[in-house]
Write a protein that holds these residues in place. Structure first.
Motif, PDB file in Angstrom:
ATOM      1  N   SER A  42       1.196  -1.413   0.185  1.00 26.96           N
ATOM      2  CA  SER A  42      -0.099  -0.166   0.380  1.00 26.96           C
ATOM      3  C   SER A  42       0.896   1.691   0.036  1.00 26.96           C
ATOM      4  N   LEU A  43       2.066   1.008   0.276  1.00 25.00           N
ATOM      5  CA  LEU A  43       3.065   2.142   0.332  1.00 25.00           C
ATOM      6  C   LEU A  43       2.924   2.801  -1.173  1.00 25.00           C
ATOM      7  N   TYR A  44       3.097   2.682  -1.922  1.00 19.73           N
ATOM      8  CA  TYR A  44       3.495   2.461  -3.564  1.00 19.73           C
ATOM      9  C   TYR A  44       1.051   2.658  -3.625  1.00 19.73           C
TER      10      TYR A  44
ATOM     11  N   SER B  70       8.372   5.080  -7.260  1.00 20.51           N
ATOM     12  CA  SER B  70       7.201   5.936  -7.041  1.00 20.51           C
ATOM     13  C   SER B  70       8.533   6.511  -5.734  1.00 20.51           C
TER      14      SER B  70
ATOM     15  N   ARG C  37       2.888  12.196   1.457  1.00 21.29           N
ATOM     16  CA  ARG C  37       3.482  11.430   2.827  1.00 21.29           C
ATOM     17  C   ARG C  37       3.925  10.482   2.528  1.00 21.29           C
ATOM     18  N   LYS C  38       4.113   9.640   0.788  1.00 16.46           N
ATOM     19  CA  LYS C  38       4.447   8.278   0.326  1.00 16.46           C
ATOM     20  C   LYS C  38       6.129   8.562   0.034  1.00 16.46           C
TER      21      LYS C  38
ATOM     22  N   ASN D 213       8.031   9.396   3.717  1.00 12.78           N
ATOM     23  CA  ASN D 213       7.757   7.651   4.483  1.00 12.78           C
ATOM     24  C   ASN D 213       9.143   7.234   3.350  1.00 12.78           C
ATOM     25  N   THR D 214       8.919   7.119   2.027  1.00 15.22           N
ATOM     26  CA  THR D 214      10.355   6.699   1.471  1.00 15.22           C
ATOM     27  C   THR D 214      11.717   6.897   1.323  1.00 15.22           C
TER      28      THR D 214
ATOM     29  N   PRO E  91       8.046   0.405  -6.063  1.00 14.34           N
ATOM     30  CA  PRO E  91       8.733   1.335  -4.991  1.00 14.34           C
ATOM     31  C   PRO E  91      10.151   1.867  -5.998  1.00 14.34           C
TER      32      PRO E  91
END
Length: 480
Positions: free
Chosen positions: A342-344, A424, A439-440, A443-444, A421
């Motif tokens: 879900s991070l991507y 993104s 925010r993604k 976070n990355t 990944p």
């Protein structure tokens, strides 16, 4: 209801070919065989194939009641493994030949077909019960505490249950499936429900009914999505299908019944000796792109035809491709949405989208666009959002056809997509790339920075230990 092949294909092509070669004398004999139009209880009927290749059996029909062109009984697929209790039309030619087409106008328990040896029983306690071959209860009409004494098939095609005083306790016209017959009423709260497909008679997504005094056609998803609204008539509590019209819906020619098809279209049909004839145009006065599955799921419908959501972009990375050679049957994601990644997740933005009737199903609560996106990203079942530009958005768990109107800017649709990944981390390399929230990216960066810091720290520790060991080894050699 159009006949089915998978669950209830009652008249496949091979059956029609067989019927075309049955001599008319055979038909005459079949018509001599008497079937009642009503029966008194208690009584029962077993779904048992006949050893005779009769007129009825050739169409997969095992009659219980017959009245004129209407037949009530078991009706099975050609293979005989899927059967339903139905009311059908059987209209033969006046010249005595064998051309006819059975057409279902009502079915009981359409989501639960029964097998050979299933039993329909009018019990001594005054109940009508359908049981499968293994004695499992499949269907029984709700008649409360009233006792049934007679089962009858009316001249208008309605199956009725009567009490001892011949009062109607229950009738099929009050419980329509996907068909309304001439003279039948649709009351507020009732609805027609389409089949899954022409080959599967179980309940599909499309529905048509009277909601708050308005004819409403919608796709029954979560949340439901309307694609047609029109006032019923002066009396908004019900509409009766009469010759020439159905409430405010007008027909150009006489018809016997109307049907909500598996594609969401509401059409009027006339039953001819030669078969089924579609009367006039679609009863819903909307263009093709307004239907939720005009271009299948994830398909974009416009004046130029069907396309995938990112066909018109100059994206270096494609996110969708057609299900077949073209996008007419919809599109699918090349990289399916993964909850574990879900991070991507990001959004592919589509503008100038027609979100007709969106305001009717939106709550009064306002929500900023970024908050709406955030809510969708936190919900893995969310597949897209529709935003009307007035701080109102709708989270969609399914993405049907998207209607694009050139020259209009009704709303914007944001389709959730799955990115790799690597991609993104650099979404800005292409202006048309999907919008991956800040925010993604932050976070990355934090994760990558922490990982690099950890690796560098481990490297320093090992370097320090290595140098210390080397110095100790050198001192030991001097001592020796």
């Amino acid at each position: 209801m159009i006949m089915k092949t998978n669950v209830s294909s009652y008249f496949p092509m091979i059956t029609l070919l067989i019927l075309l070669v049955i001599p008319s004398s055979y038909l005459g004999d079949a018509e001599i065989i008497g079937y009642p139009s009503f029966v008194n209880g208690p009584n029962s009927w077993r779904n048992t194939p006949s050893s005779d290749f009769s007129f009825w059996e050739s169409a997969g029909v095992r009659p219980i009641l017959v009245y004129g062109k209407f037949v009530f009984g078991f009706q099975c697929s050609f293979e005989g493994d899927n059967c339903l209790i139905v009311v059908s039309i059987f209209k033969t030619s006046s010249d005595g030949n064998s051309r006819f087409s059975p057409q279902v106008v009502w079915a009981a328990g359409r989501n639960n077909p029964v097998e050979i040896q299933a039993l329909l029983e009018l019990t001594s306690q005054g109940q009508l019960i359908l049981k499968d071959a293994n004695d499992t209860l499949v269907w029984s009409p709700s008649t409360a505490s009233k006792s049934i004494s007679r089962l009858t098939l009316g001249s208008e095609g309605s199956l009725k249950l009567l009490d001892k005083t011949n009062l109607t306790v229950w009738q099929s016209f009050g419980h329509p499936t996907d068909v309304l017959f001439l003279g039948q009423k649709l009351a507020s709260g009732q609805k027609l429900r389409s089949s899954v497909s022409p080959f599967d008679s179980s309940e599909g997504l499309f529905a048509f009914g009277i909601i708050d005094g308005v004819f409403t056609a919608y796709i029954d998803s979560d949340p439901y999505q309307m694609y047609y609204r029109s006032f019923v008539s002066e009396d908004q509590s019900y509409a009766e299908f009469r010759t020439g019209g159905f409430g405010s819906l007008i027909m150009a020619a006489p018809a016997n019944f109307i049907q909500l098809g598996s594609d969401g279209h509401l059409k009027a049909y006339e039953f001819k000796e030669q078969g089924l004839k579609w009367v006039g145009t679609d009863m819903l006065d909307i263009d093709q792109c307004s239907y939720p599955l005009a271009c299948g799921k994830y398909g974009v419908c416009s004046e130029t035809g069907c396309s995938c959501p990112d066909d018109a972009s100059e994206n270096e990375t494609a996110y969708f491709k057609p299900n077949n050679f073209t996008a007419d049957d919809g599109c699918h994601a090349i990289s399916p949405i993964s909850c574990e990644l879900s991070l991507y997740h990001g959004f592919l933005e589509l503008r100038r989208i027609n979100t007709r009737y969106l305001d009717y199903i939106l709550s009064s609560k306002t929500l900023q666009l970024e908050d709406c996106k955030e809510a969708c990203l936190k919900n893995c079942s969310c597949r897209a959002i529709m935003y009307n530009g007035r701080n109102k958005c709708l989270l969609l768990s399914q993405v049907f056809s998207i209607e694009k109107k050139e020259g209009f800017d009704y709303a914007t649709t944001f389709i959730k997509v799955q990115s790799s990944p690597i991609f993104s981390q650099s979404p800005s390399r292409n202006p048309s790339s999907p919008n991956f929230p800040r925010r993604k990216r932050q976070n990355t960066i934090v994760i990558v920075g922490s990982l690099l810091g950890t690796i560098f720290g481990v490297f320093l520790i090992f370097s320090f230990l290595f140098l210390n060991l080397k110095m100790v080894s050198k001192n030991m050699r001097k001592i020796i």
